[in-house]
Design an enzyme around this catalytic site. Structure first.
Site, PDB file in Angstrom:
ATOM      1  N   SER A   1       0.914  -1.480   0.209  1.00 11.82           N
ATOM      2  CA  SER A   1       0.238  -0.318   0.103  1.00 11.82           C
ATOM      3  C   SER A   1       1.127   1.342  -0.506  1.00 11.82           C
ATOM      4  O   SER A   1       2.264   1.222   0.451  1.00 11.82           O
ATOM      5  CB  SER A   1      -1.419  -0.053   1.035  1.00 11.82           C
ATOM      6  OG  SER A   1      -1.491   0.839   1.336  1.00 11.82           O
TER       7      SER A   1
ATOM      8  N   TYR B   1      -1.821  -0.769  10.530  1.00 18.81           N
ATOM      9  CA  TYR B   1      -2.357  -0.735   9.251  1.00 18.81           C
ATOM     10  C   TYR B   1      -0.722  -0.509   8.288  1.00 18.81           C
ATOM     11  O   TYR B   1      -0.192  -1.662   7.785  1.00 18.81           O
ATOM     12  CB  TYR B   1      -3.194   0.129   8.269  1.00 18.81           C
ATOM     13  CG  TYR B   1      -3.066  -0.643   7.733  1.00 18.81           C
ATOM     14  CD1 TYR B   1      -4.093  -2.005   6.918  1.00 18.81           C
ATOM     15  CD2 TYR B   1      -3.343   0.402   6.640  1.00 18.81           C
ATOM     16  CE1 TYR B   1      -3.811  -2.078   5.836  1.00 18.81           C
ATOM     17  CE2 TYR B   1      -3.499   0.077   4.726  1.00 18.81           C
ATOM     18  CZ  TYR B   1      -4.203  -1.302   4.865  1.00 18.81           C
ATOM     19  OH  TYR B   1      -3.843  -1.876   3.130  1.00 18.81           O
TER      20      TYR B   1
HETATM   21  P1  NDP Z   1     -11.362  -6.282  -0.097  1.00 19.25           P
HETATM   22  O1  NDP Z   1     -12.252  -5.877   2.064  1.00 19.25           O
HETATM   23  O2  NDP Z   1     -12.571  -5.571  -0.700  1.00 19.25           O
HETATM   24  O3  NDP Z   1     -11.204  -7.524   0.104  1.00 19.25           O
HETATM   25  C1  NDP Z   1      -9.876  -8.237   1.143  1.00 19.25           C
HETATM   26  C2  NDP Z   1      -9.949  -9.780   0.779  1.00 19.25           C
HETATM   27  O4  NDP Z   1      -9.370  -9.927   1.970  1.00 19.25           O
HETATM   28  C3  NDP Z   1     -11.311 -10.655   1.240  1.00 19.25           C
HETATM   29  O5  NDP Z   1     -11.296 -11.059  -0.106  1.00 19.25           O
HETATM   30  C4  NDP Z   1     -10.980 -11.467   2.064  1.00 19.25           C
HETATM   31  O6  NDP Z   1     -11.884 -12.197   2.008  1.00 19.25           O
HETATM   32  C5  NDP Z   1      -9.971 -10.849   2.308  1.00 19.25           C
HETATM   33  N1  NDP Z   1      -9.558 -11.172   3.494  1.00 19.25           N
HETATM   34  C6  NDP Z   1      -9.348 -10.442   4.615  1.00 19.25           C
HETATM   35  N2  NDP Z   1      -9.107 -11.098   5.958  1.00 19.25           N
HETATM   36  C7  NDP Z   1      -9.125 -12.388   5.338  1.00 19.25           C
HETATM   37  C8  NDP Z   1      -8.696 -13.948   6.414  1.00 19.25           C
HETATM   38  N3  NDP Z   1      -8.286 -13.797   7.772  1.00 19.25           N
HETATM   39  N4  NDP Z   1      -8.479 -15.498   5.841  1.00 19.25           N
HETATM   40  C9  NDP Z   1      -9.133 -14.802   4.376  1.00 19.25           C
HETATM   41  N5  NDP Z   1      -8.718 -14.138   3.558  1.00 19.25           N
HETATM   42  C10 NDP Z   1      -9.030 -12.459   4.159  1.00 19.25           C
HETATM   43  O7  NDP Z   1     -10.616  -4.969   0.103  1.00 19.25           O
HETATM   44  P2  NDP Z   1      -9.462  -4.961  -0.972  1.00 19.25           P
HETATM   45  O8  NDP Z   1      -9.564  -5.310  -1.993  1.00 19.25           O
HETATM   46  O9  NDP Z   1      -9.096  -3.402  -0.778  1.00 19.25           O
HETATM   47  O10 NDP Z   1      -8.224  -4.894  -0.335  1.00 19.25           O
HETATM   48  C11 NDP Z   1      -7.004  -5.924  -1.442  1.00 19.25           C
HETATM   49  C12 NDP Z   1      -5.576  -5.984   0.050  1.00 19.25           C
HETATM   50  O11 NDP Z   1      -5.204  -4.414  -0.916  1.00 19.25           O
HETATM   51  C13 NDP Z   1      -5.576  -5.951   0.830  1.00 19.25           C
HETATM   52  O12 NDP Z   1      -4.813  -6.527   1.686  1.00 19.25           O
HETATM   53  C14 NDP Z   1      -5.379  -3.734   1.420  1.00 19.25           C
HETATM   54  O13 NDP Z   1      -4.620  -3.889   2.622  1.00 19.25           O
HETATM   55  C15 NDP Z   1      -4.829  -3.789   0.340  1.00 19.25           C
HETATM   56  N6  NDP Z   1      -4.910  -2.251  -0.535  1.00 19.25           N
HETATM   57  C16 NDP Z   1      -6.195  -1.861  -0.362  1.00 19.25           C
HETATM   58  C17 NDP Z   1      -6.684  -0.178  -0.921  1.00 19.25           C
HETATM   59  C18 NDP Z   1      -7.911   0.580  -0.753  1.00 19.25           C
HETATM   60  O14 NDP Z   1      -7.806   1.698  -1.149  1.00 19.25           O
HETATM   61  N7  NDP Z   1      -8.564  -0.874  -1.005  1.00 19.25           N
HETATM   62  C19 NDP Z   1      -5.203   0.582  -0.907  1.00 19.25           C
HETATM   63  C20 NDP Z   1      -4.130  -0.705  -0.854  1.00 19.25           C
HETATM   64  C21 NDP Z   1      -3.687  -1.682  -0.222  1.00 19.25           C
HETATM   65  P3  NDP Z   1     -12.846 -12.938   3.449  1.00 19.25           P
HETATM   66  O15 NDP Z   1     -13.167 -11.969   4.165  1.00 19.25           O
HETATM   67  O16 NDP Z   1     -13.642 -13.642   2.840  1.00 19.25           O
HETATM   68  O17 NDP Z   1     -12.104 -13.836   4.261  1.00 19.25           O
HETATM   69  C1  8X3 Z   2      -4.873   1.625   1.727  1.00 20.71           C
HETATM   70  C2  8X3 Z   2      -4.652   2.671   1.421  1.00 20.71           C
HETATM   71  O1  8X3 Z   2      -4.242   4.873   2.595  1.00 20.71           O
HETATM   72  O2  8X3 Z   2      -6.311   3.529   3.043  1.00 20.71           O
HETATM   73  O3  8X3 Z   2      -3.844   1.037   2.040  1.00 20.71           O
HETATM   74  O4  8X3 Z   2      -4.184   2.753   3.631  1.00 20.71           O
HETATM   75  S1  8X3 Z   2      -4.817   3.703   2.562  1.00 20.71           S
END
Ligand code: NDP
Ligand code: 8X3
Length: 249
Positions: free
Chosen positions: A136, A149
């Site tokens: 991120s 985080y």
């Molecule tokens: P979502 O919440 O839409 O997706 C998160 C995914 O992670 C879900 O499929 C969830 O599946 C899975 N997950 C979470 N905890 C567990 C667990 N204990 N076991 C198995 N699976 C798990 O978020 P995003 O798609 O946005 O996030 C994906 C990645 O991108 C993350 O690592 C996030 O930190 C990162 N990110 C996101 C950004 C944003 O602005 N959206 C920016 C930068 C990075 P389920 O709940 O079904 O288990």
């Molecule tokens: C997700 C982006 O700015 O919410 O990793 O931390 S921010």
């Protein structure tokens, strides 16, 4: 095309969009996440010959190893690991944050990611495969409420770079992908289900989409095998940087 990807966090956001993108290009995908019904929906939509759903909590090492051990023949030779599952919990300052939330982030974003990576390294080395770790912008740029985080994502970035050093000469590629604001269920999760807060954050911001990130992961994985993208930071045009804060007496 016989390439196989294992994508964590495939039930939502970046992960689900990545499953769709890779399958569209002819890859087979092991799709992981806890919500089994969402994985089944992906299998139903994209085909059981293309997607294998593996439902487990990524923090549960025994369940993870069982799922890997139960992969059907056509899904075992993994060429690409996309470590995408992860979450932020809470937006309050450190001194007001929940220790349980902090533990969940460390267990999911760090411990589970390294456990799965270690389990798949022998296969990835044998296949001269690739790893894309979803970090991120929070790994690099601190912000109020980012506390643990951001710390977990800094770990993901540095772990990715250190993996490159250890995998030197193996042919395995490793990339730390560092997105900024993208609209997914991320903020709903972070706010413990506050849909209004999630809507307010993304409203009018023209954030990146899950498909933008999926396309980037696919592009990274499609680069010629002699190229390694170490780190890739990306943001929506609407997002940029602000200055330092000063506390005045
Ligand atoms: P979502 O919440 O839409 O997706 C998160 C995914 O992670 C879900 O499929 C969830 O599946 C899975 N997950 C979470 N905890 C567990 C667990 N204990 N076991 C198995 N699976 C798990 O978020 P995003 O798609 O946005 O996030 C994906 C990645 O991108 C993350 O690592 C996030 O930190 C990162 N990110 C996101 C950004 C944003 O602005 N959206 C920016 C930068 C990075 P389920 O709940 O079904 O288990
Ligand atoms: C997700 C982006 O700015 O919410 O990793 O931390 S921010």
């Amino acid at each position: 095309m016989n390439n196989i990807a294992l994508i964590t966090g495939a039930t939502s956001g970046f992960g689900r969009a990545a499953v769709e993108r890779f399958v569209a290009a002819g890859w087979r995908v092991v799709a992981c996440g806890r919500r089994a019904e969402r994985l089944q929906a992906l299998v139903d939509a994209l085909g059981a010959d293309k997607v294998h759903g593996a439902a487990f909590d990524i923090r549960d090492e025994a369940a993870m190893r069982a799922a890997l051990g139960e992969l059907p023949a056509g899904f075992r030779d993994i060429d690409l690991l996309v470590n995408n599952a992860g979450l932020a919990l809470g937006t309050r300052p450190a001194q007001e944050s929940s220790l349980d939330d902090w533990r969940t982030m460390v267990e999911t974003n760090i411990l589970a990611l390294v456990t799965l990576t270690r389990a798949l390294l022998p296969t990835l080395i044998e296949r001269k495969g690739a790893i894309v770790n979803v970090s991120s912008t929070a790994a690099t740029y601190p912000y109020p409420g980012g506390n643990v985080y951001g710390g977990t994502k800094a770990f993901v970035t540095q772990f990715s770079l250190n993996l490159r050093a250890d995998l030197h000469g193996s042919g395995v590629r490793v990339t730390s992908l560092e997105p900024g604001m993208a609209e997914t269920e991320f903020t709903l999760v972070r706010t413990h289900g506050d849909q209004a807060a999630s809507d307010a954050l993304y409203s009018g911001a023209n954030p990146m989409t899950a498909q933008d990130i999926a396309e980037t992961i696919f592009w990274i994985a499609s680069l010629p095998p002699h190229l390694n993208l170490n780190r890739l930071e990306m943001m929506p045009v609407s997002q940029s940087f602000a200055g330092f804060q000063v506390a005045r007496t």
